[in-house]
Design a protein around this motif. Structure first.
Motif, short mmCIF file in Angstrom:
data_model
loop_
_atom_site.label_atom_id
_atom_site.label_comp_id
_atom_site.label_asym_id
_atom_site.label_seq_id
_atom_site.Cartn_x
_atom_site.Cartn_y
_atom_site.Cartn_z
N GLY A 128 -98.22 33.44 6.86
CA GLY A 128 -97.07 33.82 7.66
C GLY A 128 -95.88 32.89 7.56
N ALA A 129 -95.91 31.95 6.62
CA ALA A 129 -94.81 30.99 6.51
C ALA A 129 -93.62 31.54 5.74
N GLY A 130 -93.81 32.64 5.01
CA GLY A 130 -92.72 33.22 4.23
C GLY A 130 -92.73 32.85 2.76
N LYS A 131 -93.91 32.50 2.26
CA LYS A 131 -94.01 32.04 0.87
C LYS A 131 -93.64 33.14 -0.13
N SER A 132 -94.09 34.37 0.11
CA SER A 132 -93.81 35.46 -0.83
C SER A 132 -92.31 35.75 -0.91
N ALA A 173 -94.40 26.09 9.23
CA ALA A 173 -93.70 26.41 10.47
C ALA A 173 -94.74 26.41 11.58
N ALA A 174 -94.31 26.18 12.79
CA ALA A 174 -95.23 26.21 13.92
C ALA A 174 -95.89 27.59 14.00
N PRO A 175 -97.17 27.65 14.35
CA PRO A 175 -97.86 28.95 14.41
C PRO A 175 -97.19 29.94 15.37
N GLU A 176 -96.60 29.41 16.45
CA GLU A 176 -95.91 30.30 17.39
C GLU A 176 -94.73 30.99 16.73
N ASN A 194 -94.40 34.97 15.80
CA ASN A 194 -93.25 35.72 16.29
C ASN A 194 -92.58 36.48 15.16
N ARG A 195 -92.41 35.81 14.03
CA ARG A 195 -91.79 36.45 12.87
C ARG A 195 -92.62 37.62 12.37
N ARG A 196 -93.93 37.40 12.29
CA ARG A 196 -94.80 38.46 11.78
C ARG A 196 -94.81 39.65 12.73
N TYR A 197 -94.78 39.38 14.03
CA TYR A 197 -94.78 40.45 15.03
C TYR A 197 -93.51 41.29 14.91
N VAL A 213 -102.36 44.85 19.67
CA VAL A 213 -101.73 43.86 18.80
C VAL A 213 -100.50 43.31 19.50
N THR A 214 -100.62 42.09 19.98
CA THR A 214 -99.52 41.44 20.68
C THR A 214 -99.08 40.20 19.91
N GLU A 215 -97.95 39.67 20.31
CA GLU A 215 -97.48 38.44 19.67
C GLU A 215 -98.49 37.31 19.89
N GLU A 216 -99.06 37.29 21.10
CA GLU A 216 -100.04 36.25 21.42
C GLU A 216 -101.29 36.37 20.55
N SER A 217 -101.73 37.60 20.29
CA SER A 217 -102.93 37.79 19.47
C SER A 217 -102.66 37.38 18.02
#
Length: 245
Positions: free
Chosen positions: A28-32, A162-165, A169-172, A182-186
Motif C-alpha cells: 500500500g505504499a504506492g510502489k506500482s 508511509a505510516a500504516p494509517e 486511508n489511501r487504499r480505502y 470493509v472499513t478504513e480501520e480494518s
C-alpha cells in the motif's frame, strides 16, 4: 521459459549504461504507481512481475493445465517465451509472439496467476528471468526484496514507506467498497498484520537495503513523492555522466 528483451545481457562486471531502479516497501505504499511513472518518465522498462506471472497463467489456461501441479507449471515455463516491451501507456506483453496485453488483465487470468505464483520453483525461475531482463539496466522493478535479493547491485534503490494509517486511508479511498465490513480501520489493521509478516519472515524479509534512499511519503502528496523519486533517478544519471531531459 525464455524471457526476451531488446536489451542484451551484460557480463555483470561491465558498467551499465542505464541504471536498474529497485523500489521496495510495504504493502500500500504506492510502489506500482512510482514504478510506472519512472518507467514512462525515463523511457525504462517497467519490469512487472505480475504481468509475467499472468502471461504464464494464460498459457496454462489455454492448455487446460492444473495450476496446483508445480512440476507441470515448471515444464510449461520451459517452453514459454514472454517478452515485455516498454510503451508510453505501459508494457506490451507478448506471449510466444502474440500480444496478450489486454487478456492478461482479465479476472480469470489474475486468479490463475495467484495460484501459480505460490510454487517455489516458479518463483525461483521468475527471479532468474527478471535478473536476465534487468542485467543491462534501463529497468524499474518494485517489490519487497528487489534491492536486497533480486537486484542487490541496483544503481538506484528506493525504499518507499508511509505510516500504516496513511496507507490504509489511501487504499480505502482508492478502492472504496459497498461492503460495510470493509472499513478504513480494518484495512489499517490488515496492513499492520501484513507488515509484521513481511518484516519478520525468514525468507527475504522486508527491509531497506543498506544503500537505499528511504522515502517516507506519510506527509507528502502523490505529486511530491513522484517528484522526489524523479530527482533521485536524475541525480544518479547526472553523477554517472548520463543526461536526460
Amino acid at each position: 521459459m525464455h524471457v526476451e528483451s531488446e536489451q542484451k545481457n551484460s557480463t555483470g562486471a561491465a558498467r551499465r549504461e542505464r541504471p536498474v531502479v529497485a523500489i521496495d516497501g510495504p504493502a500500500g505504499a504506492g510502489k506500482s504507481t512510482m514504478a510506472a511513472h519512472l518507467a514512462r518518465r525515463f523511457g525504462f522498462l517497467n519490469l512487472e512481475t505480475g504481468a509475467m506471472y499472468r502471461a504464464l497463467a494464460l498459457k496454462a489456461i489455454d492448455n487446460d493445465l492444473d495450476f496446483a501441479d508445480a512440476d507441470e507449471m515448471l515444464q510449461l515455463a520451459t517452453r514459454t517465451t514472454i517478452k515485455l516491451e516498454p510503451q508510453l501507456e505501459g508494457n506490451r506483453v507478448l506471449l510466444d509472439g502474440v500480444d496478450v496485453s489486454r487478456r492478461v488483465r482479465d479476472g480469470d487470468v489474475t486468479a490463475a496467476a495467484s495460484k501459480i505464483s505460490v510454487h517455489p520453483p516458479i518463483r525461483v525461475w521468475m527471479v532468474d528471468q527478471q535478473r536476465a531482463l534487468g542485467n543491462s539496466g534501463g529497468v524499474v522493478m518494485e517489490g519487497r526484496d528487489i534491492g536486497t535479493v533480486v537486484f542487490p547491485d541496483a544503481e538506484v534503490k528506493i525504499f518507499l514507506d508511509a505510516a500504516p494509517e496513511v496507507r490504509g486511508n489511501r487504499r480505502y479511498k482508492q478502492t472504496g467498497s459497498d461492503d460495510a465490513k470493509v472499513t478504513e480501520e480494518s484495512l489499517v489493521k490488515e496492513l499492520k498484520e501484513r507488515d509484521e509478516r513481511d518484516r519478520n519472515r525468514a525468507d527475504s524479509p522486508l527491509k531497506p537495503a543498506d544503500d537505499a534512499v528511504i522515502l517516507d511519503s506519510t506527509g507528502l502528496t502523490l505529486e511530491q513523492v513522484l517528484e522526489k523519486a524523479e530527482t533521485i533517478v536524475r541525480e544518479h544519471l547526472a553523477t554517472a555522466g548520463l543526461h536526460h531531459s
